[in-house]
Design a protein around this motif. Sequence first.
Motif, PDB file in Angstrom:
ATOM      1  N   GLY A  36      -5.193   2.526  -6.766  1.00 37.23           N
ATOM      2  CA  GLY A  36      -5.041   1.113  -6.441  1.00 37.23           C
ATOM      3  C   GLY A  36      -4.844   0.890  -4.952  1.00 37.23           C
ATOM      4  O   GLY A  36      -5.368  -0.067  -4.376  1.00 37.23           O
ATOM      5  N   LEU A  37      -4.100   1.801  -4.310  1.00 37.67           N
ATOM      6  CA  LEU A  37      -3.897   1.700  -2.868  1.00 37.67           C
ATOM      7  C   LEU A  37      -5.192   1.956  -2.105  1.00 37.67           C
ATOM      8  O   LEU A  37      -5.531   1.228  -1.172  1.00 37.67           O
ATOM      9  CB  LEU A  37      -2.821   2.699  -2.429  1.00 37.67           C
ATOM     10  CG  LEU A  37      -1.375   2.296  -2.738  1.00 37.67           C
ATOM     11  CD1 LEU A  37      -0.446   3.490  -2.617  1.00 37.67           C
ATOM     12  CD2 LEU A  37      -0.918   1.165  -1.822  1.00 37.67           C
ATOM     13  N   HIS A  38      -5.909   3.000  -2.502  1.00 36.20           N
ATOM     14  CA  HIS A  38      -7.158   3.314  -1.805  1.00 36.20           C
ATOM     15  C   HIS A  38      -8.187   2.191  -1.968  1.00 36.20           C
ATOM     16  O   HIS A  38      -8.989   1.936  -1.070  1.00 36.20           O
ATOM     17  CB  HIS A  38      -7.729   4.636  -2.316  1.00 36.20           C
ATOM     18  CG  HIS A  38      -6.988   5.840  -1.812  1.00 36.20           C
ATOM     19  ND1 HIS A  38      -7.004   6.219  -0.489  1.00 36.20           N
ATOM     20  CD2 HIS A  38      -6.205   6.749  -2.453  1.00 36.20           C
ATOM     21  CE1 HIS A  38      -6.266   7.312  -0.340  1.00 36.20           C
ATOM     22  NE2 HIS A  38      -5.774   7.648  -1.506  1.00 36.20           N
ATOM     23  N   ALA A  39      -8.155   1.512  -3.114  1.00 33.00           N
ATOM     24  CA  ALA A  39      -9.089   0.400  -3.347  1.00 33.00           C
ATOM     25  C   ALA A  39      -8.603  -0.908  -2.727  1.00 33.00           C
ATOM     26  O   ALA A  39      -9.320  -1.912  -2.764  1.00 33.00           O
ATOM     27  CB  ALA A  39      -9.294   0.206  -4.851  1.00 33.00           C
ATOM     28  N   ASP A  40      -7.380  -0.887  -2.168  1.00 35.47           N
ATOM     29  CA  ASP A  40      -6.789  -2.057  -1.505  1.00 35.47           C
ATOM     30  C   ASP A  40      -6.535  -3.204  -2.479  1.00 35.47           C
ATOM     31  O   ASP A  40      -6.541  -4.383  -2.099  1.00 35.47           O
ATOM     32  CB  ASP A  40      -7.683  -2.533  -0.354  1.00 35.47           C
ATOM     33  CG  ASP A  40      -6.905  -3.346   0.678  1.00 35.47           C
ATOM     34  OD1 ASP A  40      -5.699  -3.086   0.838  1.00 35.47           O
ATOM     35  OD2 ASP A  40      -7.491  -4.240   1.304  1.00 35.47           O
ATOM     36  N   ILE A  41      -6.265  -2.876  -3.730  1.00 38.60           N
ATOM     37  CA  ILE A  41      -6.034  -3.895  -4.759  1.00 38.60           C
ATOM     38  C   ILE A  41      -4.805  -4.742  -4.456  1.00 38.60           C
ATOM     39  O   ILE A  41      -4.822  -5.974  -4.587  1.00 38.60           O
ATOM     40  CB  ILE A  41      -5.920  -3.224  -6.138  1.00 38.60           C
ATOM     41  CG1 ILE A  41      -7.316  -2.848  -6.647  1.00 38.60           C
ATOM     42  CG2 ILE A  41      -5.210  -4.133  -7.145  1.00 38.60           C
ATOM     43  CD1 ILE A  41      -7.302  -2.072  -7.941  1.00 38.60           C
ATOM     44  N   PHE A  42      -3.726  -4.117  -4.032  1.00 43.99           N
ATOM     45  CA  PHE A  42      -2.460  -4.836  -3.866  1.00 43.99           C
ATOM     46  C   PHE A  42      -2.527  -5.815  -2.699  1.00 43.99           C
ATOM     47  O   PHE A  42      -1.951  -6.910  -2.773  1.00 43.99           O
ATOM     48  CB  PHE A  42      -1.316  -3.834  -3.708  1.00 43.99           C
ATOM     49  CG  PHE A  42      -1.304  -2.782  -4.784  1.00 43.99           C
ATOM     50  CD1 PHE A  42      -1.054  -3.126  -6.105  1.00 43.99           C
ATOM     51  CD2 PHE A  42      -1.607  -1.462  -4.486  1.00 43.99           C
ATOM     52  CE1 PHE A  42      -1.078  -2.167  -7.108  1.00 43.99           C
ATOM     53  CE2 PHE A  42      -1.621  -0.491  -5.475  1.00 43.99           C
ATOM     54  CZ  PHE A  42      -1.366  -0.845  -6.792  1.00 43.99           C
ATOM     55  N   SER A  43      -3.217  -5.448  -1.648  1.00 47.80           N
ATOM     56  CA  SER A  43      -3.398  -6.380  -0.530  1.00 47.80           C
ATOM     57  C   SER A  43      -4.281  -7.557  -0.937  1.00 47.80           C
ATOM     58  O   SER A  43      -4.032  -8.706  -0.551  1.00 47.80           O
ATOM     59  CB  SER A  43      -4.018  -5.665   0.672  1.00 47.80           C
ATOM     60  OG  SER A  43      -3.135  -4.687   1.173  1.00 47.80           O
ATOM     61  N   GLN A  44      -5.305  -7.279  -1.735  1.00 46.20           N
ATOM     62  CA  GLN A  44      -6.203  -8.340  -2.185  1.00 46.20           C
ATOM     63  C   GLN A  44      -5.492  -9.337  -3.099  1.00 46.20           C
ATOM     64  O   GLN A  44      -5.870 -10.508  -3.176  1.00 46.20           O
ATOM     65  CB  GLN A  44      -7.409  -7.745  -2.909  1.00 46.20           C
ATOM     66  CG  GLN A  44      -8.348  -6.956  -2.013  1.00 46.20           C
ATOM     67  CD  GLN A  44      -9.020  -7.811  -0.954  1.00 46.20           C
ATOM     68  OE1 GLN A  44      -9.214  -9.010  -1.138  1.00 46.20           O
ATOM     69  NE2 GLN A  44      -9.369  -7.199   0.165  1.00 46.20           N
ATOM     70  N   LEU A  45      -4.459  -8.885  -3.790  1.00 51.14           N
ATOM     71  CA  LEU A  45      -3.704  -9.759  -4.689  1.00 51.14           C
ATOM     72  C   LEU A  45      -2.506 -10.409  -4.007  1.00 51.14           C
ATOM     73  O   LEU A  45      -1.772 -11.173  -4.643  1.00 51.14           O
ATOM     74  CB  LEU A  45      -3.215  -8.962  -5.905  1.00 51.14           C
ATOM     75  CG  LEU A  45      -4.297  -8.463  -6.869  1.00 51.14           C
ATOM     76  CD1 LEU A  45      -3.679  -7.551  -7.932  1.00 51.14           C
ATOM     77  CD2 LEU A  45      -5.016  -9.634  -7.540  1.00 51.14           C
ATOM     78  N   SER A  46      -2.306 -10.117  -2.730  1.00 48.14           N
ATOM     79  CA  SER A  46      -1.096 -10.610  -2.067  1.00 48.14           C
ATOM     80  C   SER A  46      -1.066 -12.130  -1.941  1.00 48.14           C
ATOM     81  O   SER A  46       0.012 -12.732  -1.853  1.00 48.14           O
ATOM     82  CB  SER A  46      -0.969  -9.977  -0.675  1.00 48.14           C
ATOM     83  OG  SER A  46      -2.053 -10.370   0.154  1.00 48.14           O
ATOM     84  N   ASP A  47      -2.250 -12.770  -1.932  1.00 52.15           N
ATOM     85  CA  ASP A  47      -2.276 -14.226  -1.797  1.00 52.15           C
ATOM     86  C   ASP A  47      -2.331 -14.951  -3.139  1.00 52.15           C
ATOM     87  O   ASP A  47      -2.504 -16.169  -3.185  1.00 52.15           O
ATOM     88  CB  ASP A  47      -3.456 -14.666  -0.921  1.00 52.15           C
ATOM     89  CG  ASP A  47      -4.803 -14.208  -1.479  1.00 52.15           C
ATOM     90  OD1 ASP A  47      -4.812 -13.466  -2.483  1.00 52.15           O
ATOM     91  OD2 ASP A  47      -5.838 -14.598  -0.914  1.00 52.15           O
ATOM     92  N   GLY A  48      -2.190 -14.209  -4.238  1.00 56.80           N
ATOM     93  CA  GLY A  48      -2.137 -14.845  -5.543  1.00 56.80           C
ATOM     94  C   GLY A  48      -2.985 -14.139  -6.589  1.00 56.80           C
ATOM     95  O   GLY A  48      -3.767 -13.234  -6.267  1.00 56.80           O
ATOM     96  N   PRO A  49      -2.834 -14.535  -7.859  1.00 57.73           N
ATOM     97  CA  PRO A  49      -3.555 -13.875  -8.960  1.00 57.73           C
ATOM     98  C   PRO A  49      -5.064 -14.027  -8.836  1.00 57.73           C
ATOM     99  O   PRO A  49      -5.564 -15.009  -8.273  1.00 57.73           O
ATOM    100  CB  PRO A  49      -3.025 -14.599 -10.205  1.00 57.73           C
ATOM    101  CG  PRO A  49      -1.740 -15.225  -9.785  1.00 57.73           C
ATOM    102  CD  PRO A  49      -1.909 -15.574  -8.340  1.00 57.73           C
ATOM    103  N   LYS A  50      -5.771 -13.039  -9.377  1.00 60.36           N
ATOM    104  CA  LYS A  50      -7.228 -13.082  -9.427  1.00 60.36           C
ATOM    105  C   LYS A  50      -7.689 -12.599 -10.795  1.00 60.36           C
ATOM    106  O   LYS A  50      -7.008 -11.787 -11.448  1.00 60.36           O
ATOM    107  CB  LYS A  50      -7.838 -12.185  -8.341  1.00 60.36           C
ATOM    108  CG  LYS A  50      -7.755 -12.714  -6.917  1.00 60.36           C
ATOM    109  CD  LYS A  50      -8.424 -11.766  -5.951  1.00 60.36           C
ATOM    110  CE  LYS A  50      -8.549 -12.373  -4.551  1.00 60.36           C
ATOM    111  NZ  LYS A  50      -7.271 -12.669  -3.934  1.00 60.36           N
ATOM    112  N   SER A  51      -8.830 -13.078 -11.223  1.00 62.67           N
ATOM    113  CA  SER A  51      -9.450 -12.533 -12.430  1.00 62.67           C
ATOM    114  C   SER A  51     -10.007 -11.161 -12.102  1.00 62.67           C
ATOM    115  O   SER A  51     -10.177 -10.793 -10.936  1.00 62.67           O
ATOM    116  CB  SER A  51     -10.572 -13.448 -12.906  1.00 62.67           C
ATOM    117  OG  SER A  51     -11.649 -13.429 -11.974  1.00 62.67           O
ATOM    118  N   ALA A  52     -10.298 -10.388 -13.135  1.00 59.06           N
ATOM    119  CA  ALA A  52     -10.880  -9.061 -12.923  1.00 59.06           C
ATOM    120  C   ALA A  52     -12.192  -9.168 -12.145  1.00 59.06           C
ATOM    121  O   ALA A  52     -12.470  -8.356 -11.253  1.00 59.06           O
ATOM    122  CB  ALA A  52     -11.094  -8.360 -14.261  1.00 59.06           C
TER     123      ALA A  52
END
Length: 348
Positions: A36-52
């Motif tokens: 998840g870190l390598h894919a930068d998932i957590f940064s991408q979700l930092s501004d709010g929820p997203k659909s898959a």
Amino acid sequence: MLDDDTPTTQVKAIETAEDLSSIAFSFMASKALFAGLHADIFSQLSDGPKSAAELAKAVDIPINRIVMLTTALASVGVLVIGDDEKIENSPAAQSFLSKQSKYDFGDYLRYQIDQQMYPFLLQLNAVMKGDLTEDAISSYKHWMADEEQASVYSESQHAGSLGPGRTLARKVDLSAARTLLDVGGGTGAMTISLCKAYENLHATIIDFPNVSEIGWRFISEAGLVDRVRYIPGNAVEVQWPGNQDAILMSYLMSGVPGDDVSALLQNAYDSLAPGGKLLVHDFMVEEDRRGPALAALWQLQHMAFTPDARSLSVGWLTEAGKKLGFEVELADNLIPAMTKLVVFSKPA
């Protein structure tokens, strides 16, 4: 003061196959976190929820893989999937894994833990049997001679040490100190925190040449080039400057062969000015050797590439210090359930 009232660690013996499976398969959860870190998932979700689908597009990864990974991360509480099936960070992920967060230490997990520490555990069986091959990494001395490995380790460790450095500055009073020797101080994260807290403090850091070169960049960025200097070299071999008001050893004793620990303590005593303080921050287990689990596991991790490492405890360390003439001022947690801080003073 020395905290003698720390309760004995209570560990419940496991009873079921499910309990064993939880331990045996926990590496899958950690690899999911790293992915998840390598894919930068957590940064991408930092501004709010997203659909898959939105998340898959943002990180440019096929949606089936995003669904699989986020499901795994939600199952262990790192992510949250709402009733509308949108994905969001857990509070911990939002605070500590997003690049937008002030307290982000994702680089520490992404690079040092995943790419270096994790693979080293694969040689633990060989270490236990004494079958570690000559070309295997057996100490920091050999590891840090590799410029690329030193860079990965040092830069990620810097990210992981800034928070503990701020905690250290709050726990220890160095207002009377003018000189600090940071032994094995890496890129200077702890030194930077202490120098920012105590404006009259000037520091010397001892670490390997490759690490020193990387660290100088962080020192420069912190605006401390006139207050910090490096001595490039192996901390257990080079000559230490004397008459120091304070000496810091953070994560050092757990990463060297056990025979070097007593020598480090003696060097610290000899290099301190009368009334000076020695600060030891490291992974330490309780005297009953029942934990804490994170401290015990980290000690095991270090043994995987330093076969002669010693299992440290507060009791052993304080007694070793007293035999040299130190007085014990403080023994307390620094990172809860993981590291402890022991503060010694040299009699005036």
